[in-house]
Scaffold this motif. Structure first.
Motif, short mmCIF file in Angstrom:
data_model
loop_
_atom_site.label_atom_id
_atom_site.label_comp_id
_atom_site.label_asym_id
_atom_site.label_seq_id
_atom_site.Cartn_x
_atom_site.Cartn_y
_atom_site.Cartn_z
N UNK A 1 -7.63 4.42 -6.21
CA UNK A 1 -8.80 5.24 -5.91
C UNK A 1 -8.43 6.89 -5.88
N UNK A 2 -9.39 7.74 -6.35
CA UNK A 2 -9.11 9.08 -6.22
C UNK A 2 -10.26 9.86 -6.54
N UNK A 3 -10.49 11.07 -5.78
CA UNK A 3 -11.51 11.84 -5.73
C UNK A 3 -11.23 13.20 -6.56
N UNK A 4 -10.24 13.14 -7.54
CA UNK A 4 -10.06 14.18 -8.59
C UNK A 4 -10.39 13.71 -9.90
N UNK A 5 -11.46 14.16 -10.56
CA UNK A 5 -11.89 13.66 -11.77
C UNK A 5 -10.84 13.55 -12.82
N UNK A 6 -9.89 14.70 -12.80
CA UNK A 6 -9.17 14.43 -14.11
C UNK A 6 -7.88 13.55 -13.82
N UNK B 1 -14.46 3.04 3.90
CA UNK B 1 -14.57 4.61 3.82
C UNK B 1 -13.90 5.33 4.61
N UNK B 2 -12.69 6.27 4.12
CA UNK B 2 -12.04 6.65 5.23
C UNK B 2 -12.51 8.24 5.41
N UNK B 3 -11.74 8.95 6.37
CA UNK B 3 -12.08 10.15 6.85
C UNK B 3 -11.77 11.06 5.78
N UNK B 4 -10.71 11.02 5.12
CA UNK B 4 -10.29 11.94 3.82
C UNK B 4 -11.26 11.80 2.90
N UNK B 5 -11.64 10.56 2.44
CA UNK B 5 -12.75 10.28 1.66
C UNK B 5 -13.86 10.83 1.88
N UNK B 6 -14.37 10.89 3.12
CA UNK B 6 -15.49 11.70 3.59
C UNK B 6 -15.65 13.00 3.29
N UNK B 7 -14.46 13.66 3.44
CA UNK B 7 -14.43 15.16 3.38
C UNK B 7 -14.52 15.45 1.98
N UNK B 8 -13.78 14.55 1.11
CA UNK B 8 -13.96 14.85 -0.37
C UNK B 8 -15.46 15.02 -0.68
N UNK C 1 0.96 -1.30 -0.10
CA UNK C 1 -0.09 -0.15 -0.02
C UNK C 1 0.80 1.24 -0.13
N UNK C 2 0.62 1.97 -1.12
CA UNK C 2 1.70 3.33 -1.10
C UNK C 2 0.72 4.51 -0.62
N UNK C 3 1.03 5.12 0.54
CA UNK C 3 0.44 6.24 0.98
C UNK C 3 -0.69 5.75 1.70
N UNK C 4 -0.54 5.77 3.25
CA UNK C 4 -1.57 5.39 3.78
C UNK C 4 -2.19 6.50 4.97
N UNK C 5 -1.54 7.53 4.78
CA UNK C 5 -1.99 8.65 5.75
C UNK C 5 -1.91 8.20 7.01
N UNK C 6 -2.99 8.45 7.87
CA UNK C 6 -3.08 8.20 9.26
C UNK C 6 -3.26 6.62 9.66
N UNK C 7 -3.35 5.81 8.80
CA UNK C 7 -3.29 4.18 9.04
C UNK C 7 -4.68 3.70 9.34
#
Length: 286
Positions: free
Chosen positions: A222-227, A260-267, A113-119
């Motif tokens: 997974x990403x929340x940036x359309x482009x 569903x992560x906190x970061x994803x929820x913010x997005x 896993x590359x990039x896990x934030x706060x885990x």
């Protein structure tokens, strides 16, 4: 009026350095002082007891990086978890050895896993699937400590935390076909057009990742940036080493195993649409 004579340059004393030599010596001395001070300024933990501020050092080429280290305060709990567990569950990505994943994870199949934030999501996936090892890499020290603390509190023996550049980890420290999967969730989108070259999901990265993924292993993004989602879909669809798991060639619904992560929820709260992409490593050509 007679002109005053031109001033004559002083003759250098025998054995004294010339101006260019003196400047070079000053630069060398300044560099040496900076190098001596740098580890003391950045290292949070004694050698071997915590993540290194620059594990690969100057062993590898400088290049455009897809990540930007974030410096923020390590809490007492995160620091204690790092000191307790880093010697046995932490890996500095120094590029100087190939990891024995079988020994590290007791023979479990291993997902990187590359990039896990706060885990939090990583810990949840590890708890839900104890039969899979997770090698989680990031450069955020508080997140590293938080994930190790979560692993301790939830008795997760199938998590290891790697510190440093994931490219060096893939290229120098993992054996061919050694990964059962690769997860890249919400990587830095580098939204400005002039920074798109810094995005991780590029053809060169996919070619490297393909050499470390076993045939049939899945790369899940997974990403929340359309482009960025559109770019991911384009480069993955065009790469000969990967095939889309979706029959229609599009995005995949969020699988139940990805929390569903906190970061994803913010997005989502901001109106962002999250896209998942799951591409399978095709078998090697015979």
């Amino acid at each position: 009026m007679p002109q005053s004579p031109e001033p004559q340059a002083a003759e250098p004393q025998a054995g004294a350095p010339g101006p260019s030599q003196a400047a070079a010596a000053d630069r060398a001395a300044a560099h040496e002082r900076a190098e001596r001070m740098r580890p003391r300024a950045l290292r949070m933990f004694p050698e071997g007891t915590g993540p290194s501020p620059d594990p690969a050092g100057s062993h590898f080429e400088r290049r455009i990086r897809s990540f930007q280290p974030r410096r923020s305060r390590v809490t007492t709990g995160q620091g204690e978890a790092l000191k307790k567990w880093w010697p046995t569950r932490g890996i500095d990505i120094d590029g100087q050895r190939v990891l024995d994943l079988d020994a590290m994870f007791g023979g479990l199949p291993v997902v990187l896993e590359i990039g896990f934030g706060m885990g939090e999501a990583t810990a949840q996936m590890a708890a839900d699937d104890p039969g899979t090892g997770i090698l989680a890499v990031d450069v955020h020290t508080p997140g590293q400590g938080n994930l190790l603390g979560l692993a301790e509190r939830n008795d997760l023996s199938n998590v290891r935390v790697a510190n440093g550049d994931a490219i060096i980890l893939l290229r120098e420290m993992l054996a061919p076909d050694s990964l059962a999967g690769l997860r890249v969730y919400f990587p830095d989108p580098w939204p400005k057009a002039r920074h798109h070259k810094r995005r991780l999901i590029q053809p060169e990265f996919l070619s490297l990742a393909a050499t470390r993924l076993a045939p049939g292993a899945v790369l899940h993004c997974a990403t929340d940036w359309e482009d960025y989602a559109e770019q991911m879909l384009e480069v993955l669809s065009a790469h000969p080493d990967f095939e889309n798991t979706q029959a229609d060639g599009g995005y995949t619904p969020r699988p139940g195993f990805r929390p569903l992560t906190r970061f994803e929820g913010q997005g989502l709260d901001k109106g962002h649409k999250v896209h998942d992409l799951m591409f399978r490593r095709v078998p090697h050509a015979s």
